[in-house]
Write a protein that holds these residues in place. Sequence first.
Motif, PDB file in Angstrom:
ATOM      1  N   PRO A   1      90.743  22.232  47.307  1.00 54.83           N
ATOM      2  CA  PRO A   1      90.385  20.990  46.599  1.00 54.83           C
ATOM      3  C   PRO A   1      88.934  21.004  46.146  1.00 54.83           C
ATOM      4  O   PRO A   1      88.024  21.400  46.880  1.00 54.83           O
ATOM      5  N   GLY A   2      88.737  20.589  44.903  1.00 52.12           N
ATOM      6  CA  GLY A   2      87.382  20.436  44.387  1.00 52.12           C
ATOM      7  C   GLY A   2      86.737  21.707  43.894  1.00 52.12           C
ATOM      8  O   GLY A   2      85.584  21.684  43.441  1.00 52.12           O
ATOM      9  N   MET A   3      87.441  22.850  43.926  1.00 47.39           N
ATOM     10  CA  MET A   3      86.854  24.117  43.496  1.00 47.39           C
ATOM     11  C   MET A   3      87.375  24.500  42.112  1.00 47.39           C
ATOM     12  O   MET A   3      88.578  24.504  41.870  1.00 47.39           O
ATOM     13  N   THR A   4      86.449  24.803  41.205  1.00 51.44           N
ATOM     14  CA  THR A   4      86.807  25.291  39.873  1.00 51.44           C
ATOM     15  C   THR A   4      85.985  26.535  39.593  1.00 51.44           C
ATOM     16  O   THR A   4      84.766  26.547  39.784  1.00 51.44           O
ATOM     17  N   GLU A   5      86.661  27.584  39.120  1.00 49.84           N
ATOM     18  CA  GLU A   5      86.022  28.881  38.939  1.00 49.84           C
ATOM     19  C   GLU A   5      85.827  29.172  37.462  1.00 49.84           C
ATOM     20  O   GLU A   5      86.722  28.957  36.649  1.00 49.84           O
ATOM     21  N   TYR A   6      84.635  29.677  37.108  1.00 51.13           N
ATOM     22  CA  TYR A   6      84.296  29.992  35.726  1.00 51.13           C
ATOM     23  C   TYR A   6      83.743  31.412  35.654  1.00 51.13           C
ATOM     24  O   TYR A   6      82.759  31.742  36.330  1.00 51.13           O
ATOM     25  N   GLU A   7      84.352  32.222  34.801  1.00 55.54           N
ATOM     26  CA  GLU A   7      83.833  33.565  34.571  1.00 55.54           C
ATOM     27  C   GLU A   7      82.642  33.512  33.614  1.00 55.54           C
ATOM     28  O   GLU A   7      82.645  32.750  32.643  1.00 55.54           O
ATOM     29  N   ALA A   8      81.632  34.337  33.866  1.00 49.00           N
ATOM     30  CA  ALA A   8      80.456  34.352  33.003  1.00 49.00           C
ATOM     31  C   ALA A   8      80.798  34.783  31.586  1.00 49.00           C
ATOM     32  O   ALA A   8      80.076  34.442  30.638  1.00 49.00           O
ATOM     33  N   GLU A   9      81.868  35.578  31.431  1.00 49.25           N
ATOM     34  CA  GLU A   9      82.289  36.014  30.099  1.00 49.25           C
ATOM     35  C   GLU A   9      83.428  35.169  29.556  1.00 49.25           C
ATOM     36  O   GLU A   9      84.001  35.487  28.514  1.00 49.25           O
ATOM     37  N   GLY A  10      83.757  34.083  30.237  1.00 46.98           N
ATOM     38  CA  GLY A  10      84.952  33.329  29.893  1.00 46.98           C
ATOM     39  C   GLY A  10      84.736  32.269  28.837  1.00 46.98           C
ATOM     40  O   GLY A  10      83.639  32.069  28.299  1.00 46.98           O
ATOM     41  N   ALA A  11      85.809  31.533  28.569  1.00 51.26           N
ATOM     42  CA  ALA A  11      85.814  30.553  27.484  1.00 51.26           C
ATOM     43  C   ALA A  11      84.888  29.379  27.755  1.00 51.26           C
ATOM     44  O   ALA A  11      84.433  28.723  26.819  1.00 51.26           O
ATOM     45  N   GLN A  12      84.601  29.084  29.021  1.00 50.90           N
ATOM     46  CA  GLN A  12      83.738  27.945  29.347  1.00 50.90           C
ATOM     47  C   GLN A  12      82.285  28.351  29.504  1.00 50.90           C
ATOM     48  O   GLN A  12      81.485  27.582  30.030  1.00 50.90           O
ATOM     49  N   ALA A  13      81.941  29.555  29.069  1.00 56.71           N
ATOM     50  CA  ALA A  13      80.573  30.039  29.206  1.00 56.71           C
ATOM     51  C   ALA A  13      80.046  30.508  27.862  1.00 56.71           C
ATOM     52  O   ALA A  13      80.798  30.985  27.014  1.00 56.71           O
ATOM     53  N   SER A  14      78.733  30.355  27.664  1.00 56.01           N
ATOM     54  CA  SER A  14      78.049  30.943  26.511  1.00 56.01           C
ATOM     55  C   SER A  14      76.806  31.642  27.016  1.00 56.01           C
ATOM     56  O   SER A  14      76.262  31.303  28.070  1.00 56.01           O
ATOM     57  N   SER A  15      76.352  32.636  26.262  1.00 55.97           N
ATOM     58  CA  SER A  15      75.243  33.453  26.744  1.00 55.97           C
ATOM     59  C   SER A  15      74.608  34.211  25.600  1.00 55.97           C
ATOM     60  O   SER A  15      75.260  34.490  24.591  1.00 55.97           O
ATOM     61  N   ASN A  16      73.332  34.528  25.775  1.00 56.37           N
ATOM     62  CA  ASN A  16      72.687  35.498  24.882  1.00 56.37           C
ATOM     63  C   ASN A  16      72.383  36.791  25.634  1.00 56.37           C
ATOM     64  O   ASN A  16      71.567  37.592  25.198  1.00 56.37           O
ATOM     65  N   GLY A  17      73.046  36.968  26.782  1.00 52.39           N
ATOM     66  CA  GLY A  17      72.912  38.199  27.548  1.00 52.39           C
ATOM     67  C   GLY A  17      73.855  39.273  27.050  1.00 52.39           C
ATOM     68  O   GLY A  17      74.474  39.146  25.986  1.00 52.39           O
ATOM     69  N   LYS A  18      73.986  40.307  27.821  1.00 48.78           N
ATOM     70  CA  LYS A  18      74.780  41.478  27.416  1.00 48.78           C
ATOM     71  C   LYS A  18      76.065  41.542  28.231  1.00 48.78           C
ATOM     72  O   LYS A  18      76.042  41.527  29.463  1.00 48.78           O
ATOM     73  N   LEU A  19      77.182  41.612  27.546  1.00 45.24           N
ATOM     74  CA  LEU A  19      78.468  41.787  28.213  1.00 45.24           C
ATOM     75  C   LEU A  19      78.582  43.213  28.731  1.00 45.24           C
ATOM     76  O   LEU A  19      78.304  44.171  28.005  1.00 45.24           O
ATOM     77  N   ILE A  20      78.991  43.376  29.986  1.00 43.82           N
ATOM     78  CA  ILE A  20      79.300  44.702  30.513  1.00 43.82           C
ATOM     79  C   ILE A  20      80.776  44.748  30.885  1.00 43.82           C
ATOM     80  O   ILE A  20      81.355  43.756  31.321  1.00 43.82           O
TER      81      ILE A  20
END
Length: 798
Positions: A69-88
């Motif tokens: 309960p209460g836990m939601t997981e987000y991948e750094a490369e996933g749809a709920q994330a944005s970045s100007n870093g480098k995908l590996i």
Amino acid sequence: MADHRSIHAFRKNRRAQALAAATALATAALGLLVAAPGASAGTVPTGAAPVGLTQVAASAANGSGANLPGMTEYEAEGAQASSNGKLIGPDYTQGDLATEASGRQAVQLTAQGQYVRFTLTAPANAVDLHYAVPQGASGTLSVYVNGTKLSTGLSLTSAYSYISTGGIAGSKTHKLYDDARMMLPSTVPAGSTVTFQVDAGDSALPYTLDVADFFDVAAPAAQPAGSISVVSDGADASGSGDSTNAFRTAIAAAAAANVPVWIPPGTFKITSALQVDKATIVGAGSWYSQLATSAFINNTSAVSGPVNLSGFAILGSTVGRHDDSTANAINGSLGSGSDVDGLWIQDTNVGFWLQYGNSGITVQNCVVLSTDADGLNFNGNATNDTVKNNFLRNTGDDGLALWSMPAPDTGITLSGNTIVQPSLANGIAVYGGSDNTVTGNTIADTNALGSGIAVSNQAFLSPFTPLSGTTTVSDNTLLRTGALNPNWGHAMGAMRFDSYNSAFTDATVNVSGNAVDDSPYEAFEIVSGGGTGYAVSGLTLTDNTVDWTGTTVFQAETTGSASVSGLTASNVQVAGTYNYGYPDNTPGDFTFNQGSGNSGWSTTPVLTAFPTPSSLPPTGSGGGTPPTSAPPTTTPPTTTPPTTTPPTTAPPTTAPPAGTDLALHAAVSDTGHTQDYTASNAVDGDANSYWESTDNAFPQSLTVDLGSTQAVGRLVLKLPPATDWSTRTETLSVLGSTDNSSYTTLSASAGRTFDPATGNTVTITLPAGTSTRYLRLTFTGNTGWPAGQLSELEAYTS
């Protein structure tokens, strides 16, 4: 024990190089396979199986896996994330950062101003970040909530990562990631953004961010009526003083009065493990009541119990793996009828090592992260226990294990758990025992020396009780599981049935309703891993599904038989079945008794050489590539200091410092390679490791993603500097692209001569004004070996 692998041709100068024989490892809890039959070497996938859904918890079939309960997981490369870093990634190379990431991908922040921003789909007031920093590094990472920088950043360290286990054959430095958690200042609603950014003073570069788990943590629980607080007996909630004796006193007094022990909110230092015969120990919640210790309970003999534990965290500081130690978070015995509920265990040697008289125990709703060895292991003498609805990630050995030594584990149920990224060994392993059940679990992203689920007669030590009765494996979901075993030179399946030390004679193994998805190699492996050819029998597979395999559905390497019905497969990359039983070396040694309802796979043709996995586009399906500009989520307010504001446009175009190798540790893929001579070797900064394409299969290509469009003026190509690499000329061209779709020739196909007398280096000057993101080398010839070979591809602006 002899290693029954074939000799792989020595690639440097056409000399034969015998692979070193692996030795048998008799160490408890390892869950590794050291010797195995084999006729030829395997190959790491050149691309990857589809990455699938970005949230493991959301991608399970059959409703399997944990639901905290209460836990939601987000991948750094996933749809709920944005970045100007480098995908590996994605990658499946042993000991690689992308390989050890959830989903086989992560985002790397290499410079000040780079960030990963998560847009929340559910309210949260706490976060745990799964990350890696370079070995030996420690530092902070800045955190923003809706554009406002928090006064305290997240403290990150490599102190509990980078585990080396020289005594384990085939292991490399592993457990590259760790976890850091923090409470947010207040609950933030869905739609909010939380940003992790490299600011001035955040110096542990590069930061590799894998996944963020956000929690909506309930308020602290109240003290149970009549309980005895450890504070009343002198425990120090500030974490400064030693609270060990206070805990001992409170536990003894509570046991005498038959009342609970209360751990209020705070941090309590425990400097030596406690012996607890009978107790109920309750905390205010695992985010509030924290024990700073690597070893909380150590019962070195059976206790009467029950020892009930709930609502607190054990936050360890174990450096390196210690198989000869009892210094585990919970060690030995909890007695009979115990209930363990809602613990958080992190950075300990083992989470739960239960080996003396544990009967009728329930372990549920726990989080176990970044242990150096197993997450939970019933080490014999366990009966009628239940392990359910737990979340385990980044264990240094088996996530969950039943090991029937010195006596059988019987009647145990492992149900509804999620196990992600064990960095060595299996997701779930059943070593011997009787009438045990593995059901409704989700296992993802296993690494070297392990499968998703293993049912095995590997003994490790004596006395060991082999499989008997009925073992049930049902309704589990396996995502991207299975691995290349470096000792065997070929792959282990997503699910493995292994008569390692003895045949499956008195055992029935029923495998039904499982979903095996995106396996980098085969879905099911049937093997006698000790190289003895013991039979596997009593195996029945019913109504399982397979969606995408890098090779075949079945890989049978020993004698015996299995009944298979209702097995539906799709996207199988290699037709037929590997069926070549060692030591008879007879095609079709294993018998498949096929019932009705099978489709999408076949036992023919019979393969007698281990198939090479197919290559796919490196991003797979469902994985996200960090955009070059942030999406229009919440913009940091204009009052935020410019030097700490997460950028809302493309990353700075400032040229990197002169002499910077733009390709170092960049994402890389190939069209094919041999054994473990993978594409990542060409950008790892080590001139002694090298990439080698599939033999006798020109043309072959190597593609490097620089992460963004860069000015590139010069390439430096290297082969290993050793003098036993004879002079050779490789014919290759250089192409460039900004979108990985349309490529332009930057240097036409020509012979490039590598001479060890001059360092085995070739420099290629590119046309003035060259600007590219993707660099592709295409090889069509090599006078020294019938494949493309390269130890380093370096790219420079000038």
